[in-house]
Design an enzyme around this catalytic site. Structure first.
Site, PDB file in Angstrom:
ATOM      1  N   GLY B  40       0.839  -1.197   0.000  1.00 17.21           N
ATOM      2  CA  GLY B  40       0.000   0.000   0.000  1.00 17.21           C
ATOM      3  C   GLY B  40       0.874   1.248   0.000  1.00 17.21           C
ATOM      4  O   GLY B  40       1.894   1.301   0.686  1.00 17.21           O
ATOM      5  N   GLY B  42      -0.495   4.578   0.321  1.00 13.77           N
ATOM      6  CA  GLY B  42      -1.205   5.763   0.780  1.00 13.77           C
ATOM      7  C   GLY B  42      -0.330   6.512   1.763  1.00 13.77           C
ATOM      8  O   GLY B  42       0.898   6.343   1.786  1.00 13.77           O
ATOM      9  N   LEU B  43      -0.944   7.332   2.588  1.00 11.37           N
ATOM     10  CA  LEU B  43      -0.142   8.132   3.523  1.00 11.37           C
ATOM     11  C   LEU B  43       0.763   7.258   4.373  1.00 11.37           C
ATOM     12  O   LEU B  43       1.955   7.535   4.514  1.00 11.37           O
ATOM     13  CB  LEU B  43      -1.056   8.948   4.434  1.00 11.37           C
ATOM     14  CG  LEU B  43      -1.709  10.157   3.788  1.00 11.37           C
ATOM     15  CD1 LEU B  43      -2.597  10.861   4.798  1.00 11.37           C
ATOM     16  CD2 LEU B  43      -0.658  11.116   3.258  1.00 11.37           C
ATOM     17  N   HIS B 266     -20.484   9.171   8.177  1.00 10.25           N
ATOM     18  CA  HIS B 266     -20.327  10.625   8.066  1.00 10.25           C
ATOM     19  C   HIS B 266     -21.669  11.249   7.719  1.00 10.25           C
ATOM     20  O   HIS B 266     -22.339  10.803   6.794  1.00 10.25           O
ATOM     21  CB  HIS B 266     -19.292  10.926   6.976  1.00 10.25           C
ATOM     22  CG  HIS B 266     -18.737  12.301   7.069  1.00 10.25           C
ATOM     23  ND1 HIS B 266     -19.485  13.400   6.792  1.00 10.25           N
ATOM     24  CD2 HIS B 266     -17.521  12.749   7.426  1.00 10.25           C
ATOM     25  CE1 HIS B 266     -18.736  14.486   6.968  1.00 10.25           C
ATOM     26  NE2 HIS B 266     -17.539  14.113   7.358  1.00 10.25           N
ATOM     27  N   SER B 284     -17.899  18.280   2.695  1.00 10.04           N
ATOM     28  CA  SER B 284     -17.112  18.539   3.898  1.00 10.04           C
ATOM     29  C   SER B 284     -17.988  18.901   5.096  1.00 10.04           C
ATOM     30  O   SER B 284     -18.981  19.607   5.006  1.00 10.04           O
ATOM     31  CB  SER B 284     -16.122  19.660   3.652  1.00 10.04           C
ATOM     32  OG  SER B 284     -15.559  20.046   4.873  1.00 10.04           O
ATOM     33  N   ARG B 337     -20.248  13.709  14.612  1.00 12.38           N
ATOM     34  CA  ARG B 337     -20.675  12.965  13.429  1.00 12.38           C
ATOM     35  C   ARG B 337     -21.703  11.883  13.737  1.00 12.38           C
ATOM     36  O   ARG B 337     -22.715  11.755  13.057  1.00 12.38           O
ATOM     37  CB  ARG B 337     -19.460  12.303  12.774  1.00 12.38           C
ATOM     38  CG  ARG B 337     -18.546  13.298  12.116  1.00 12.38           C
ATOM     39  CD  ARG B 337     -17.335  12.628  11.516  1.00 12.38           C
ATOM     40  NE  ARG B 337     -16.515  13.640  10.854  1.00 12.38           N
ATOM     41  CZ  ARG B 337     -15.378  13.381  10.227  1.00 12.38           C
ATOM     42  NH1 ARG B 337     -14.909  12.158  10.171  1.00 12.38           N
ATOM     43  NH2 ARG B 337     -14.704  14.348   9.649  1.00 12.38           N
ATOM     44  N   GLU B 432      -5.036   3.384   8.574  1.00 16.12           N
ATOM     45  CA  GLU B 432      -6.408   2.922   8.790  1.00 16.12           C
ATOM     46  C   GLU B 432      -6.484   1.400   8.905  1.00 16.12           C
ATOM     47  O   GLU B 432      -7.437   0.862   9.479  1.00 16.12           O
ATOM     48  CB  GLU B 432      -7.326   3.425   7.663  1.00 16.12           C
ATOM     49  CG  GLU B 432      -8.820   3.250   7.959  1.00 16.12           C
ATOM     50  CD  GLU B 432      -9.750   3.751   6.849  1.00 16.12           C
ATOM     51  OE1 GLU B 432      -9.262   4.416   5.917  1.00 16.12           O
ATOM     52  OE2 GLU B 432     -10.960   3.480   6.933  1.00 16.12           O
ATOM     53  N   ARG B 442     -13.703   8.336  15.253  1.00 15.64           N
ATOM     54  CA  ARG B 442     -12.540   9.162  14.909  1.00 15.64           C
ATOM     55  C   ARG B 442     -12.950  10.621  14.762  1.00 15.64           C
ATOM     56  O   ARG B 442     -13.989  10.923  14.194  1.00 15.64           O
ATOM     57  CB  ARG B 442     -11.922   8.682  13.596  1.00 15.64           C
ATOM     58  CG  ARG B 442     -10.732   9.493  13.162  1.00 15.64           C
ATOM     59  CD  ARG B 442     -10.108   8.960  11.906  1.00 15.64           C
ATOM     60  NE  ARG B 442     -10.956   9.053  10.738  1.00 15.64           N
ATOM     61  CZ  ARG B 442     -11.262  10.182  10.112  1.00 15.64           C
ATOM     62  NH1 ARG B 442     -10.783  11.338  10.555  1.00 15.64           N
ATOM     63  NH2 ARG B 442     -12.044  10.171   9.050  1.00 15.64           N
ATOM     64  N   LEU B 448      -5.475  11.598   8.681  1.00 15.85           N
ATOM     65  CA  LEU B 448      -4.227  11.939   7.990  1.00 15.85           C
ATOM     66  C   LEU B 448      -3.090  11.968   8.996  1.00 15.85           C
ATOM     67  O   LEU B 448      -1.977  11.509   8.733  1.00 15.85           O
ATOM     68  CB  LEU B 448      -4.378  13.292   7.297  1.00 15.85           C
ATOM     69  CG  LEU B 448      -5.548  13.397   6.319  1.00 15.85           C
ATOM     70  CD1 LEU B 448      -5.555  14.754   5.635  1.00 15.85           C
ATOM     71  CD2 LEU B 448      -5.479  12.305   5.279  1.00 15.85           C
TER      72      LEU B 448
END
Ligand code: SF4
Ligand code: FES
Lengths: 252, 645
Positions: B40, B42-43, B266, B284, B337, B432, B442, B448
């Site tokens: 992976g 990603g970040l 969300h 957002s 949320r 994640e 979260r 991030l």
């Protein structure tokens, strides 16, 4: 809506491809363009025919995966958007839509509508970075960056590396992509140390990948889903010229 | 196996530095003798791969995308938290720690969360040095905003594309190491198994998505940075290809799976339009700062709207129910949320939802536009309004937006200790893909932060300790029978999928699973529904293996086959999520059990019995998983009931 699709089918890079026609009768105007392909692929599977391969992932215009050349336009008729953001309400009932992959020597077709864009990554590897190892950074507020500079860097950094600029260009030039990357770093104080080397190396790699020359027609910027400005190309030209004049590394 | 979280002794603020000092180091000259696999990009994956290569390790990084930069971290909009306190508004490492623990409804480890808050400040430094164009003030210093109801401004952002810019920072660092020859980047390749020999992770088996070639790769350590499992719901804000396969196959090789029932819904997403819908788009969270959420007071009006006989603007003020403002006078539209999502569901369940599906509520900017003028609203949300209009075809300056909750993030994941090592030695999970830092819910702008904390600032230290312990010689070559057997298993599974030649598409099964998960294991759950869902998933799984239709062959680019393998794994994970949700007889964060709520309808935790991490052990196909518990110890915060009245 009823739609006639003519889609480029090509088994792999060694086999010639052709346009194949499909009829779709039950298309909702609220569907996205890629959802229409999902529906078509579902029908093909039921009929025992292989599905149409295409790249896609985020479906919200940010990953840069989707890449369809629709009725002669990269990402289709809507400006400032990617293929995945296009909806069927942009078309009329009864329309015939021709869908092809990006066409460029540097982007060989893999299968159907999927092309190989790794040339972009190799250009990035050639110098599209600031050399700073993890842990060696000073405090983030130590070097102020004027807001306009940060904004210009951000304008350039928004490029999603989709390749529409290359597909839209009659020379298949990658100037807009490369310029966006060079610009992003060139305007920031953090990017100064490697500035000349970066422009030179990235342009050399771009040429080596077989992208065409830029004749500044501006087609790229018009089709770019992030509306990356031609100003960045002008900046890249200055950077490159400057690099040529000052660098010790004069080959390439 | 005993679960040892390896949380270091000592005061909270000293745990990480003490621990780092205690970790074994690999001599610089020896680092090149170690191979590390990162799955992976990603970040978490890109930052880990780049940082480890900088240290001198040989890294092989894998992605199923054509480019490392396409990982779904790229789509994160809002921002990244860091306890810099640049705004002088009272933020601190402890406050960020406290907010995160509380926001997670006291179901995360104190030690991990404190470390996360501690290294958050280094992340911003690193990213700025890489050239990440964060928003700035006119004086040239970094701008911040408050996000997701936080009482301090600690969120750094790059327009609405923070994830993109952070990922590009990590991608650039990775690209530099690819150029240096320290990272071998392998694209369009999917991990399909982990190899465990003598109780240690030794490598992976992959499928080349272009050619179908099944290949083995061996290493001293394997890092899974493969994201979350939100796509088990079919519809989510995740990208189409996001999946649980790498984590799930590791789970089947002995890595415990923790808290799978903790999923985040969300509240502000664009509602589902039709059956053909393939994914959901997030709007957002910041929109709730100015938008007012409402539905008609009575069902008749709602029904007329659904049938297109009335429009939102036809409903007079006194016939509107601003249900969040009514129920939560002090937080109003800015409740967290999970609370906002659940309330939207309730009013729709009552038959007061709008949009033809009945599954939408209004988010209305009319008052904000009247108050601040259209210009101001445009400056704040212009790009979001545009995006909405592109997708829905309505102009939110004139008609209220329609929104509905959607699956967005999964807090559960592979169990890891403080070193991010799973229950399989040498196998790590970052970002994640692990369960570690967000508890049961979260906070905005924390995903991030965690991805980059794990990749840049935690794993480079902790993996060295393991490598120094085993030594460079402790590696298994790819001709070892364990690799060959795994390759064979992968071949067999793919051949089985291709040979069923049934009548339903992979997508149809994926959608069916998504419906079950959403209806019974979504925003709110109850025992009866969960039991029903368990049976339904088992039946669906059995049917899938008999009736799915996957065309083509393994030896070519075959997107249907890729999808089939992922859905097969989701069909197993789904059942574990249901088991986990059923066993946790309390409500906490994203896990809301209808049987356990306060009189006001809020989540009711049971701290006496459920203050633990559930870690599930796989015991074989179609066998019940075994539950292990890691008790959570709170020494620095007091557990309280959340209230937003
Ligand atoms: S410059 Fe625009 S068109 Fe070209 S790759 Fe970047 S985003 Fe795509
Ligand atoms: S699918 Fe990600 S940009 Fe279109």
């Amino acid at each position: 809506m009823k739609i006639t699709l003519k889609v480029w089918r090509q088994k792999n890079s060694n086999t010639p491809g052709k346009l194949v026609e499909y009829q779709l009768d039950n298309i909702s105007p609220d569907m996205s363009f890629l959802e229409m392909f999902d529906v078509l692929n579902g029908e093909l599977t039921k009929k025992g025919e292989e599905i149409i391969a295409f790249d896609h992932d985020c479906r919200e215009g940010i990953c840069g995966s989707c890449s369809m050349y629709i009725n002669g336009r990269a990402h289709g008729p809507q400006t400032g958007s990617t293929t995945c953001q296009l909806h069927m309400r942009s078309f009329n009932d009864g329309d015939t839509i021709i869908v092809e992959p990006w066409r460029a020597r540097a982007f060989p077709v893999i299968k159907d509508l999927m092309v190989d864009r790794t040339a972009f990554d190799r250009v990035a590897q050639a110098g599209g970075y600031i050399s700073v190892n993890t842990g060696s950074a000073p405090d983030a507020n130590e070097i102020p960056v004027p807001r306009e500079i940060a904004d210009t860097a951000m304008d350039a950094a928004q490029c999603i590396a989709c390749g529409a600029c290359v597909a839209a260009c009659k020379n298949a030039s990658a100037m807009l992509y490369v310029a966006a990357k060079v610009s992003h770093f060139a305007v920031l104080p953090q990017g100064q140390a490697e500035r000349t080397m970066r422009a030179e190396r990235m342009v050399a790699q771009m040429d080596a990948e077989g992208f065409g020359a830029c004749s500044f027609t501006g087609a790229c910027s018009v089709e770019c889903p992030k509306s990356i400005s031609l100003d960045h190309i002008a900046r890249l030209n200055r950077e490159y010229l400057g690099a040529k004049l000052t660098s010790n590394n004069l080959q390439g | 196996m005993e679960l040892d979280s390896k949380i270091p002794e000592g005061p909270l603020a000293e745990k990480w530095s003490r621990h780092k000092f205690g970790l074994k180091l690999v001599n610089p000259a020896n680092k090149r003798k170690y191979d590390i696999i990162v799955v992976g990009t990603g970040l978490a994956g890109a930052s880990a791969a780049a940082s480890l290569a900088e240290l001198g390790y040989n890294v092989k990084a894998f992605t199923f995308h054509d480019s490392a930069r396409r990982a779904h971290s790229i789509a994160a909009q809002g921002g990244i938290n860091a306890a810099k306190n640049y705004q002088n508004d009272g933020d601190s490492v402890f406050r960020l720690f406290y907010d995160t623990i509380k926001g997670g409804d006291y179901r995360a480890r104190e030690g991990n969360v404190y470390r996360l808050a501690e290294v958050s400040v280094n992340i911003i430094d690193q990213c700025v040095a890489q050239g990440v164009p964060f928003a700035r003030e006119y004086g040239g210093l970094l701008a911040n905003r408050s996000f997701g109801g936080a009482q301090v401004s600690r969120t750094f952002y790059a327009r609405g594309q923070t994830g993109q810019q952070l990922l590009l920072g990590a991608y650039h660092a990775l690209s530099r190491q690819v150029a240096n020859g320290k990272v071998k980047l392998i694209t369009r390749t999917e991990m399909l198994d982990v190899i465990v020999v003598d109780g240690k992770a030794r490598g992976i088996v992959t499928r080349n998505l272009l050619t179908g070639a099944i290949e083995s790769h061996s290493a001293h350590a394997v890092l899974l940075c493969t994201g979350g499992y939100g796509n088990v719901f079919y519809l989510s804000t995740n990208a189409m290809n996001s999946n649980v396969t790498a984590a799930w196959r590791a789970h089947k090789k002995g890595a415990y799976f923790s808290n799978p029932c903790y999923t985040q819904i969300h509240p502000t997403c664009i509602p589902v339009k039709g059956d053909y819908q393939s994914k959901l788009t997030l709007m957002s969270e910041s929109l709730r700062n100015d938008g007012r959420v409402w539905v008609p007071k009575n069902q008749q009006d709602a029904e007329k709207i659904r049938k297109g006989q009335m429009k939102a603007n036809d409903i007079p003020e006194d016939a509107r129910d601003y249900f969040l403002e009514r129920r939560y006078p002090s937080f109003g539209n800015l409740v967290p949320r999970d609370v906002a999502s659940r309330n939207a569901k309730y009013v729709c369940d009552e038959g007061r939802g709008v949009a033809p599906t009945g599954l939408a509520v209004y988010l209305d900017f009319a008052d904000a536009i009247k108050r601040d003028g259209r210009k101001t609203i445009e400056a704040k949300y212009g790009n979001l309004f545009e995006m909405y209009e592109k997708i829905v075809g309505d102009n939110p300056y004139e008609t209220p937006m329609m929104i509905y909750p959607a699956v967005h993030y999964t807090m559960g994941g592979l169990w890891v200790d403080y070193n991010l090592m799973t229950s399989v030695p040498g196998l790590y999970a970052l970002g994640e893909a692990n369960f570690s830092d967000h508890g049961a819910n979260r906070l905005g702008a924390s995903a991030l932060m965690q991805g980059l904390a794990d990749g840049y600032f935690v794993i480079p230290y902790t993996v060295g300790d393991y490598l120094a312990t085993i030594g460079p010689g402790d590696k298994v070559a790819v001709d070892h029978p364990a690799f060959k057997e795994a390759e064979q298993r992968v071949h067999d599974m793919n051949n089985r999928l291709l040979s069923i030649k049934g009548s339903k598409t992979v997508d149809e099964y994926h959608k069916a699973l998504g419906h079950i998960m959403w209806d019974y294991c979504g925003m709110s759950r109850n025992a009866e529904g969960l039991k029903k869902a368990k049976k339904m998933i088992q039946d669906l799984r059995a049917e899938f293996w008999q009736n799915v239709r996957v065309l083509g062959t393994n030896e070519e680019m075959n997107q249907s086959l890729e999808h089939a393998g992922r859905v097969a794994d989701f069909l197993e994970l789904g059942e574990l999520m249901v088991d986990d949700a059923l066993h946790r007889e309390e409500s906490c964060g994203g896990h809301f059990r209808e049987e356990y709520q306060t009189e006001e309808g809020e989540a009711l935790r049971d701290d006496a019995n459920f203050t633990y991490v559930a870690a599930w052990e796989y015991t074989g196909d179609n066998k019940p998983e075994v539950l292990h518990k890691e008790e959570l110890v709170f020494e620095n915060v007091k557990l309280t009931q959340r209230s937003y009245k």
